[in-house]
Scaffold this active site. Structure first.
Site, PDB file in Angstrom:
ATOM      1  N   GLU A 283      13.392  -3.162   5.192  1.00 39.67           N
ATOM      2  CA  GLU A 283      11.996  -3.523   4.896  1.00 39.67           C
ATOM      3  C   GLU A 283      11.403  -2.537   3.899  1.00 39.67           C
ATOM      4  OE1 GLU A 283       9.778  -5.425   4.501  1.00 39.67           O
ATOM      5  OE2 GLU A 283       8.416  -5.705   6.188  1.00 39.67           O
ATOM      6  N   ASP A 284      10.382  -2.976   3.176  1.00 37.67           N
ATOM      7  CA  ASP A 284       9.743  -2.062   2.219  1.00 37.67           C
ATOM      8  C   ASP A 284       8.794  -1.081   2.904  1.00 37.67           C
ATOM      9  OD1 ASP A 284       7.886  -4.053   2.846  1.00 37.67           O
ATOM     10  OD2 ASP A 284       7.236  -4.399   0.782  1.00 37.67           O
TER      11      ASP A 284
ATOM     12  N   ASP B  43       3.395  -1.315   8.147  1.00 37.20           N
ATOM     13  CA  ASP B  43       1.961  -1.065   8.089  1.00 37.20           C
ATOM     14  C   ASP B  43       1.402  -1.265   9.500  1.00 37.20           C
ATOM     15  OD1 ASP B  43      -0.506  -0.633   6.742  1.00 37.20           O
ATOM     16  OD2 ASP B  43      -0.828  -2.775   6.543  1.00 37.20           O
TER      17      ASP B  43
ATOM     18  N   THR C   2       4.772  -7.642  11.254  1.00 35.23           N
ATOM     19  CA  THR C   2       5.884  -8.385  10.670  1.00 35.23           C
ATOM     20  C   THR C   2       7.192  -8.037  11.375  1.00 35.23           C
ATOM     21  OG1 THR C   2       4.785  -8.254   8.522  1.00 35.23           O
ATOM     22  CG2 THR C   2       7.106  -8.879   8.506  1.00 35.23           C
ATOM     23  N   LEU C   3       7.456  -6.741  11.517  1.00 36.54           N
ATOM     24  CA  LEU C   3       8.736  -6.336  12.103  1.00 36.54           C
ATOM     25  C   LEU C   3       8.796  -6.609  13.591  1.00 36.54           C
ATOM     26  CD1 LEU C   3       9.645  -3.140  10.111  1.00 36.54           C
ATOM     27  CD2 LEU C   3      10.762  -5.360  10.103  1.00 36.54           C
TER      28      LEU C   3
ATOM     29  N   PHE D  93      -3.113   2.075  -0.488  1.00 25.54           N
ATOM     30  CA  PHE D  93      -2.346   0.905  -0.895  1.00 25.54           C
ATOM     31  C   PHE D  93      -1.338   1.280  -1.976  1.00 25.54           C
ATOM     32  CE2 PHE D  93      -1.335  -3.225  -2.650  1.00 25.54           C
ATOM     33  CZ  PHE D  93      -1.043  -3.901  -1.468  1.00 25.54           C
TER      34      PHE D  93
ATOM     35  N   ASP E 200       4.195  -4.548  -3.986  1.00 23.67           N
ATOM     36  CA  ASP E 200       3.360  -5.266  -4.945  1.00 23.67           C
ATOM     37  C   ASP E 200       1.904  -5.348  -4.546  1.00 23.67           C
ATOM     38  OD1 ASP E 200       3.849  -7.033  -2.666  1.00 23.67           O
ATOM     39  OD2 ASP E 200       2.792  -8.532  -3.854  1.00 23.67           O
TER      40      ASP E 200
ATOM     41  N   ARG F 280       5.804  -4.416  -8.987  1.00 22.53           N
ATOM     42  CA  ARG F 280       7.034  -4.153  -8.233  1.00 22.53           C
ATOM     43  C   ARG F 280       8.035  -3.348  -9.057  1.00 22.53           C
ATOM     44  NH1 ARG F 280       6.933  -7.514  -3.674  1.00 22.53           N
ATOM     45  NH2 ARG F 280       6.031  -9.579  -3.946  1.00 22.53           N
TER      46      ARG F 280
HETATM   47  P1  IMP Z   1       2.724  -5.260   8.609  1.00 26.20           P
HETATM   48  O1  IMP Z   1       3.117  -6.556   9.249  1.00 26.20           O
HETATM   49  O2  IMP Z   1       1.248  -5.022   8.689  1.00 26.20           O
HETATM   50  O3  IMP Z   1       3.513  -4.071   9.102  1.00 26.20           O
HETATM   51  O4  IMP Z   1       2.917  -5.449   7.061  1.00 26.20           O
HETATM   52  C1  IMP Z   1       4.069  -5.196   6.421  1.00 26.20           C
HETATM   53  C2  IMP Z   1       4.036  -5.842   5.071  1.00 26.20           C
HETATM   54  O5  IMP Z   1       2.766  -5.691   4.432  1.00 26.20           O
HETATM   55  C3  IMP Z   1       5.021  -5.148   4.180  1.00 26.20           C
HETATM   56  O6  IMP Z   1       6.277  -5.756   4.234  1.00 26.20           O
HETATM   57  C4  IMP Z   1       4.380  -5.270   2.814  1.00 26.20           C
HETATM   58  O7  IMP Z   1       4.800  -6.451   2.197  1.00 26.20           O
HETATM   59  C5  IMP Z   1       2.904  -5.351   3.075  1.00 26.20           C
HETATM   60  N1  IMP Z   1       2.242  -4.047   2.834  1.00 26.20           N
HETATM   61  C6  IMP Z   1       1.738  -3.193   3.744  1.00 26.20           C
HETATM   62  N2  IMP Z   1       1.200  -2.101   3.177  1.00 26.20           N
HETATM   63  C7  IMP Z   1       1.392  -2.261   1.862  1.00 26.20           C
HETATM   64  C8  IMP Z   1       1.085  -1.419   0.718  1.00 26.20           C
HETATM   65  O8  IMP Z   1       0.536  -0.312   0.794  1.00 26.20           O
HETATM   66  N3  IMP Z   1       1.455  -1.919  -0.487  1.00 26.20           N
HETATM   67  C9  IMP Z   1       2.078  -3.122  -0.639  1.00 26.20           C
HETATM   68  N4  IMP Z   1       2.388  -3.911   0.402  1.00 26.20           N
HETATM   69  C10 IMP Z   1       2.055  -3.487   1.630  1.00 26.20           C
HETATM   70 MG    MG Z   2       7.055  -7.171   2.637  1.00 28.18          MG
END
Ligand code: IMP
Ligand code: MG
Length: 186
Positions: free
Chosen positions: A105-106, A109, A113-114, A158, A165, A171
């Site tokens: 994963e990138d 946050d 998602t995970l 951010f 992105d 990206r």
């Molecule tokens: P989560 O479900 O809130 O953990 O979100 C994860 C997803 O949000 C990541 O896979 C990113 O695609 C996006 N994301 C979260 N923070 C950032 C950021 O600072 N920059 C760009 N994308 C982000």
């Molecule tokens: Mg992502």
């Protein structure tokens, strides 16, 4: 600032992680994965789009044989705040059953998602599911997720670049930077 050129100086407020630091860290992560999964059959599962560059660098740094897979997951839409509504799209029909899976994963946050993806894979019979994330924003966590491999912790800003992105832009930067807030605040 290495890697910063005319196309990006105007949008980046601050470089958080340099290209050199990323290279060093990717090598260390790959060495750890090599060690931990030696002799096993490892299925890498890259979450698109954000992890495409990290995934490409990780697979080329690994020396153990790996099976390479991709899925789409998103919770963001076009805003910079997670919607909490996680969509998982699996184009090729990845079958998790009985597999040792490492999600690539990138960034983690909120963790939504995970958390959702990990549950889905385990419910579909995966043998093991671990997480390798390039970035982590621990201060933003809403849902608890344990990543076995973490590239870098970053503050609550951010970030863009190295695959990350805003509206599918930026990206391509070889470093991780903070986008100037005026670019997404209105
Ligand atoms: P989560 O479900 O809130 O953990 O979100 C994860 C997803 O949000 C990541 O896979 C990113 O695609 C996006 N994301 C979260 N923070 C950032 C950021 O600072 N920059 C760009 N994308 C982000
Ligand atoms: Mg992502």
């Amino acid at each position: 600032m290495t890697g910063v050129n005319e196309s990006n100086t105007s949008v980046i407020e601050e470089v958080l992680i340099s290209e050199d630091d990323i290279k060093r860290r990717v090598k260390e992560l790959a060495e750890a994965i090599d060690r931990d999964y030696k002799g096993r059959s490892l299925f890498l599962l890259s979450i698109l789009s954000g992890s495409f560059i990290f995934m490409a660098d990780i697979v080329r740094a690994l020396t153990i044989p790996v099976n390479v897979n991709f899925i789409f997951a998103s919770s963001y839409g076009s805003s910079t705040v997670s919607s909490g509504d996680v969509k998982i799209l699996d184009g090729k029909g990845f079958d998790p059953s009985g597999k040792d899976i490492l999600i690539v994963e990138d960034i983690i946050d909120t963790g939504r998602t995970l958390y959702a993806l990990r549950e889905k894979l385990l419910n579909s019979g995966a043998k093991s599911v671990e997480i390798c994330t390039f970035l982590d924003k621990p201060s933003r966590r809403v849902v608890s997720v344990d990543a076995r491999y973490i590239g870098f912790d970053i503050p609550d800003k951010f970030a863009v670049g190295y695959g990350l992105d805003y509206n599918d832009m930026y990206r391509q930067f070889p470093f991780v930077g903070v986008l100037k807030p005026e670019l997404y605040q209105n």
